[in-house]
Design a protein around this motif. Structure first.
Motif, PDB file in Angstrom:
ATOM      1  N   HIS A  25       0.849  -1.203   0.000  1.00  0.00           N
ATOM      2  CA  HIS A  25       0.000   0.000   0.000  1.00  0.00           C
ATOM      3  C   HIS A  25       0.881   1.248   0.000  1.00  0.00           C
ATOM      4  N   GLY A  26       0.244   2.402  -0.245  1.00  0.00           N
ATOM      5  CA  GLY A  26       0.982   3.651  -0.429  1.00  0.00           C
ATOM      6  C   GLY A  26       1.921   3.977   0.715  1.00  0.00           C
ATOM      7  N   TYR A  53      -0.580   6.808  -9.249  1.00  0.00           N
ATOM      8  CA  TYR A  53      -1.769   6.851 -10.105  1.00  0.00           C
ATOM      9  C   TYR A  53      -1.353   6.906 -11.577  1.00  0.00           C
ATOM     10  N   GLU A  56      -0.171   3.672 -12.768  1.00  0.00           N
ATOM     11  CA  GLU A  56      -1.318   2.779 -12.968  1.00  0.00           C
ATOM     12  C   GLU A  56      -2.021   3.104 -14.281  1.00  0.00           C
ATOM     13  N   SER A  63      -3.919  -1.638  -9.124  1.00  0.00           N
ATOM     14  CA  SER A  63      -4.243  -1.500  -7.700  1.00  0.00           C
ATOM     15  C   SER A  63      -5.692  -1.884  -7.460  1.00  0.00           C
ATOM     16  N   GLU A  65      -8.608  -1.947  -3.882  1.00  0.00           N
ATOM     17  CA  GLU A  65      -8.800  -1.817  -2.430  1.00  0.00           C
ATOM     18  C   GLU A  65      -9.078  -3.182  -1.839  1.00  0.00           C
ATOM     19  N   ARG A  73      -7.546  -0.814   2.354  1.00  0.00           N
ATOM     20  CA  ARG A  73      -6.343  -0.149   1.843  1.00  0.00           C
ATOM     21  C   ARG A  73      -6.181  -0.448   0.359  1.00  0.00           C
ATOM     22  N   ARG A  74      -5.630   0.518  -0.362  1.00  0.00           N
ATOM     23  CA  ARG A  74      -5.355   0.302  -1.787  1.00  0.00           C
ATOM     24  C   ARG A  74      -3.983  -0.336  -1.923  1.00  0.00           C
ATOM     25  N   TYR A  76      -1.019  -1.867  -4.288  1.00  0.00           N
ATOM     26  CA  TYR A  76      -0.427  -1.771  -5.634  1.00  0.00           C
ATOM     27  C   TYR A  76       0.413  -2.999  -5.918  1.00  0.00           C
TER      28      TYR A  76
END
Lengths: 111, 209
Positions: A25-26, A53, A56, A63, A65, A73-74, A76
């Motif tokens: 996640h980020g 982003y 992506e 990504s 959620e 959570r997002r 990736y």
């Protein structure tokens, strides 16, 4: 020795490289970037999200959620296209560093 | 009194209002980041207030982050503005037709077309208002939604009737088909924008609660 901040153009390469270690996640990506760069990364953390982003949108990352430890959570992950781009960009970067080193070494011998 | 994180998220969604779908995603992701950063600082002994202030400071100004998203392509607000320009042109064209053409050709329908012109003007004005200052006000979003549904229905009707008339050999009135297509497009864009913006508004209300 003063350390220069990471060039913005190279942040994409670093992000691809970090996500290649595994889906993340980020916050974890930014934390890894900060730790691995030993302070060289000093841009506002929020600027990483538009970069993720953009990667992506380019199809290099994907990504979605999902629930992690009770939180949405997002996450990736690297796509196959992203993996190819990472190899190409990493090779290009290494070639650039090698070429610059050759010139610097030649200059140092005459300094 | 809002906490630093709550205020930051409200500021960020305001900066991203032209991209309601993205605003929702970014707000959730940044909220997760800030709460984790603050929780980490609290574990190391910082007060909740200081921890949140530090997390927000490290994140960077909302305007800076929103600016980086803006460079990534057209926004739904931009699409709505473009569609509104088309509808404004329809409105002006209808007034011209009512003033110059219909008195000679079809005076019985002048009133009807003037009402359509007025509705087109109202739809344009409401769209512009929702993009600029009224996006936080539910009444404006509801008005935009109602006008969007009306425009879509009217546009589709105009397009279908024009095509049916052509199929029946009663001639082809291309300007009516063009008007129908433009109104339908504007209606759909506006409806999607209203729904997405309403979702961001709900998220903002939740964050501020």
């Amino acid at each position: 020795m003063n350390r220069e901040p990471l060039p913005t153009g190279q942040v994409d390469l670093l992000l691809l490289s970090i996500v290649a270690r595994g889906p993340a996640h980020g916050y974890a990506i930014i934390d890894t970037l900060r730790v691995l760069s030993a302070g060289a990364f000093d841009q506002p953390e929020g600027t990483i999200y538009p970069a993720l982003y953009r990667l992506e949108e380019q199809g290099l990352l994907a990504s979605r959620e999902q629930a992690v430890a009770g939180r949405r959570r997002r996450i990736y992950r690297l796509t196959a296209r992203g993996r190819r781009a990472l190899v190409e960009r990493r090779d290009a970067w290494r070639a650039l560093v090698r070429d610059v080193d050759v010139i610097l070494e030649a200059g140092a011998r005459h300094a | 009194m809002r906490s630093p994180i709550e205020q930051y998220l409200l500021d960020l969604t305001r900066e991203l209002r032209a991209r309601p779908l993205l605003a929702r995603r970014v707000a959730r992701e940044v909220a997760d980041h800030l709460s984790e950063a603050a929780a980490r600082a609290v574990r190391t002994g910082a007060s909740r207030e200081d921890a949140e202030r530090s997390a927000v400071a490290q994140m960077g100004p909302p305007r800076l982050i929103a600016g980086k998203y803006r460079r990534l392509g057209p926004s739904s607000a931009g699409l709505l503005v473009a569609a509104s320009i088309g509808t404004a042109m329809i409105s002006v064209w209808l007034v011209f037709v009512c003033a110059v053409v219909l008195p000679r050709r079809d005076p019985d329908h002048i009133a009807m077309w003037l009402v359509v012109a007025a509705l087109c003007a109202a739809f344009t004005a409401t769209s512009a208002a929702c993009v600029s200052f009224a996006w936080r006000r539910p009444a404006w979003l509801v008005a935009l939604g109602v006008l969007a549904i009306t425009a879509t229905a009217f546009g589709l009707l105009a397009a279908i009737q024009t095509l049916q008339a052509m199929a029946a050999g009663r001639g082809f009135e291309g300007y009516l088909l063009l008007m129908g297509v433009m109104l339908t497009g504007h209606g759909l864009v506006a409806a999607i924008y209203a729904i997405l913006t309403a979702r961001v508004r709900v998220l903002r209300v939740t964050m501020a609660a």
